[in-house]
Design an enzyme around this catalytic site. Structure first.
Site, PDB file in Angstrom:
ATOM      1  CG  ASN A 394       5.224   5.813  63.219  1.00  0.00           C
ATOM      2  OD1 ASN A 394       4.755   6.945  63.101  1.00  0.00           O
ATOM      3  ND2 ASN A 394       6.498   5.606  63.525  1.00  0.00           N
ATOM      4  CD  GLU A 395       8.735   7.717  61.444  1.00  0.00           C
ATOM      5  OE1 GLU A 395       9.704   6.930  61.593  1.00  0.00           O
ATOM      6  OE2 GLU A 395       8.670   8.819  62.001  1.00  0.00           O
TER       7      GLU A 395
END
Length: 800
Positions: A394-395
């Site tokens: 994530n990210e």
């Protein structure tokens, strides 16, 4: 196998010099002032301080201790400890000998303590065995998730812990492989043994029951003990019930094992379903299009932080299902077995991911932790039919933890995780969110689209979504929405949007979550009202109905949660994008989702947490009603304002809005939704203020509710003439002198000692503890206010 859940331990939130300090003479412990308190599991030591407005939350070590009564029913069996989750690292000691450790706050792990218990008994004689556990959530850049993640890295034994007795030959990992093939299906069973006996014979009885509990297959096998995974059998099933969110038909597999050294049984759920992401098109389940109507979940709750009880988790998922959710992304880490069981039972498809979240890419030990957590997540949860996606990160485009940020290295490692995931489980897809330079590696990509919050206007959502669908082969848009401060409303939801320019993109960029600086954006320049949030959600949901190529979308998140990176929010240290508050109180936005997604008839008048509206006496005001009924009628003080037909494309509120002339003072609204098979109703009472106001000049105490030893004080900012300031959002700060305690640090608008005003209002509750108490109320720039709570009677009091 027999299992005993350990429910109580003694705990101290201090680091010790070693395990001996858990057991040595009490006079030494007292000398070093180390308090031990009895706690109930699950337990998180950041239950309160994660949202303390004045101090950073504790990141360090804590110790647990208890005496284990060992009573295994198996001769030559094994004694184990099974942890469903410990944050973030743990070391386990029998007396003073370390018997094992684990790094990673979210995957399950088991520790065999058989020899350590035997050694203790050999040295000290029979009796209880002293167990000590050191947990640690101190900052460590070489572990995942990153400390710059937008959530707390909690400490403690915050999921269940079990003492497990196993026979010398027991089931190990069992892998179910269901396959749906048109009108038939097959189920293959693969299993490992946990064996400490050589050359033994194993008698197996395997049984498959359908959703009604009827036997549909049964086999008996006699095999020699084996090493590693072995394929046991494949059953053919005619005309299987198919699993679907509308009817999640679950089969149950019974596995019975008998040997000369004991018996063991396993029960596992499985299901038959088939899914597909159509290239540049929709999501298909069992051959039909299914629009994924999703949300997200952090394991976080008022008063307990990550140590949610089973009852709390079940209530949370009940509310999700009643909202109409059929998909969830578990952000941003492996969650408990109970969560996956509920998703199976309720018909909620799952994206579950490892916590490689922000920060960059560390050393080989860092990478091995990622691999291990991916292996554990898949092996522990792959039998759940609700799971369709394994999330790899994530990210990951967010640098922070290391001086070097090497995109090529991140790409190489992402590809390695993708290949590992498919090797472990070829039947599921891989995915990541917001890392454009890795978008081509995974099966499903989620770009960052925050139209109307972090970038641009919400009317740009459809354009951004269609562009992403055209650019990437398989897109599932997760994370969208906006923050809202529960109880804060406005008569003009467009206020603050004047300087925001269209055409600037809809993606979130680094720093957009800050409340100052950068270009105009709703996240910075609006007042975080529930009014604006409802309009933003309403627009997104109506647009999603017009995109046949859309796989679906998942709003972020279902419930407000704590975070160390947002100290200046109206509720400090809270991410307030949920449709529920942190204590599971629904916000107004919850009912907007219900009006589009729920199948059970519902009707909800906007504004249940909005006691006073304002405007001129001759100014027409709109009443919005959210409902899934085809027709709704509105009443003002008992007088019908007419019926309106629901039209999802008639924004806002799907045409269920009425322009009315509100009377000054109190009035009552009632809405009746006409469904196919009956009616549903909603009613609320508000006031209409026609007086204008100036700057806040003082704090008025409107009411003190006293009940069962608790006093709740309601405050209102007023101007010099005593007129309520209905747009004030100044921060209140509460303090207490006396023998009671503030009920604060809950992470909600009604239970925080520092909190932004909701249209000038705020409230706090005090546990009087049967003693005299004085509540202090401070708003910067105003004279402080003091309330003597000892004289309050056990009923509502209105004070002026």
């Amino acid at each position: 196998m027999l299992q005993k859940t350990i429910t109580e331990l003694e705990f101290t939130r201090h680091d010790l010099g070693g395990p001996w300090e858990c057991w040595r003479s009490a006079k030494y412990t007292n000398h070093f002032n180390l308090p031990w308190t009895r706690v109930v599991l699950p337990h998180c030591w950041n239950a309160s301080d994660a949202v303390d407005p004045d101090l950073p939350y504790y990141e360090g070590a804590g110790w647990y201790r208890t005496q284990l009564e060992i009573d295994s029913p198996y001769d030559d069996g094994r004694v184990c400890l099974h942890f469903e989750g410990t944050g973030q690292r743990a070391q386990v000691y029998i007396h003073t000998s370390e018997v094992g450790s684990h790094s990673g706050g979210y995957d399950e792990w088991t520790l065999d303590i058989t020899e350590a218990c035997a050694a203790y008994h050999a040295q000290y004689g029979e009796g209880p065995v002293p167990l000590a556990i050191r947990c640690d959530n101190a900052r460590d850049l070489e572990t995942i998730p990153s400390d710059v993640s937008d959530f707390n890295l909690y400490g403690g034994i915050y999921r269940a812990m079990h003492l497990v007795y196993r026979p010398a030959i027991d089931w190990g990992d069992v892998r179910l492989e269901p396959r749906l093939q048109n009108a038939s299906a097959e189920l293959s069973i693969h299993a490992e043994l946990s064996s400490y006996v050589a050359d033994a014979e194993v008698e197996l009885k395997l049984q498959l029951l359908n959703a009604q509990g009827e036997e549909v297959a049964q086999s008996e096998l006699s095999l020699p003990c084996w090493q590693g995974e072995r394929s046991l059998l494949t059953w053919q099933i005619d005309a299987p019930e198919q699993w679907h969110p509308a009817h999640p038909a679950l089969y149950e597999v019974h596995l019975q094992l008998s040997t000369a050294v004991g018996q063991s049984e396993r029960r596992l759920k499985t299901a038959f379903r088939h899914f597909e992401f159509v290239p540049h098109g929709p999501f298909m389940l069992n051959g039909e299009r299914l629009l994924l109507r999703g949300t997200h979940r952090h394991e976080d709750h008022a008063g307990v932080a990550q140590a949610m009880t089973e009852a709390q988790i079940r209530e949370e998922f009940r509310l999700m299902k009643e909202m109409g959710v059929n998909f969830i992304r578990l952000g941003h880490y492996q969650q408990s077995e109970l969560v996956l069981q509920l998703c199976d039972e309720l018909g909620i498809l799952v994206w579950e991911e490892i916590p490689w979240c922000r920060g960059g890419l560390g050393s080989e030990s860092y990478r091995e932790m990622c691999r291990r957590m991916l292996r554990n997540m898949i092996s522990q949860h792959r039998n759940h039919p609700s799971v369709i996606i394994w999330g790899l990160g994530n990210e990951n485009d967010w640098p922070a933890d290391f001086e070097a940020f090497d995109q090529d290295a991140i790409r190489d490692f992402m590809r390695e995780l993708h290949e590992l995931s498919h090797h472990l489980d070829p039947a599921r897809k891989t995915a990541i969110r917001r890392c454009a330079f890795c978008a081509d590696i995974v099966d499903v990509y989620s770009p960052s689209i925050w139209a109307g919050w972090y970038r641009g206007l919400y009317t740009e959502y459809k354009k951004a979504a269609l562009s992403a669908i055209q650019e990437h082969q398989h897109v599932l848009h997760v994370e969208w929405g906006g923050d809202s401060h529960a109880g804060r409303h406005t008569e003009d939801s467009a206020q603050g949007l004047e300087e925001i320019q269209a055409g600037q993109g809809a993606d979130e960029q680094d720093g957009d979550y800050f409340l100052e600086g950068g270009q105009a954006r709703a996240s910075k320049d609006t007042d975080w009202t529930e009014t604006y949030f409802c309009d933003l959600v309403d627009w997104h949901l109506k647009e999603q109905e017009t995109m046949p190529e859309l796989t679906g979308a998942a709003q972020w998140p279902f419930k407000d949660f704590s975070t160390p990176v947002r100290p200046e929010n109206p509720v400090p240290y809270m991410n307030q994008k949920g449709v529920l508050e942190r204590d599971m109180t629904p916000k107004e936005g919850y009912y907007v989702f219900q009006s589009y997604w729920a199948t059970k008839p519902m009707v909800h008048i906007y504004g249940h947490s909005w006691p006073i509206r304002w405007g001129r006496l001759d100014e027409r005001k709109y009443i919005k009603v959210y409902s899934n009924c085809p027709e709704v009628e509105l009443f003002l003080n008992g007088v019908s304002q007419g019926r309106r037909l629901r039209d999802s494309q008639n924004f806002p509120a799907a045409n269920l809005r009425w322009g009315v002339d509100l009377p000054a003072g109190r009035y009552t609204l009632k809405a009746i939704g006409y469904a196919v098979d009956g009616t549903v109703e909603d009613e609320l009472t508000q006031s209409y203020q026609i007086e204008s106001w100036g700057a806040p000049a003082s704090i008025r105490i409107d009411q003190v509710n006293a009940e069962d030893g608790l006093s709740t004080v309601h405050c209102q900012l007023v101007d010099a003439q005593g007129i309520p300031c209905l747009d004030a959002k100044d921060f209140y700060r509460f303090s207490l002198a006396g023998g009671g305690r503030l009920i604060d640090n809950q992470g909600t608008a009604r239970a925080s000692r520092r909190v932004g005003a909701c249209n000038g209002r705020a409230q706090i509750t005090v546990d009087l503890n049967q003693q005299q108490n004085v509540l202090g109320i401070l708003v910067e720039g105003l004279e402080p206010c003091f309330v003597n709570l000892s004289v309050c009677s056990q009923k509502n009091n209105t004070l002026r």
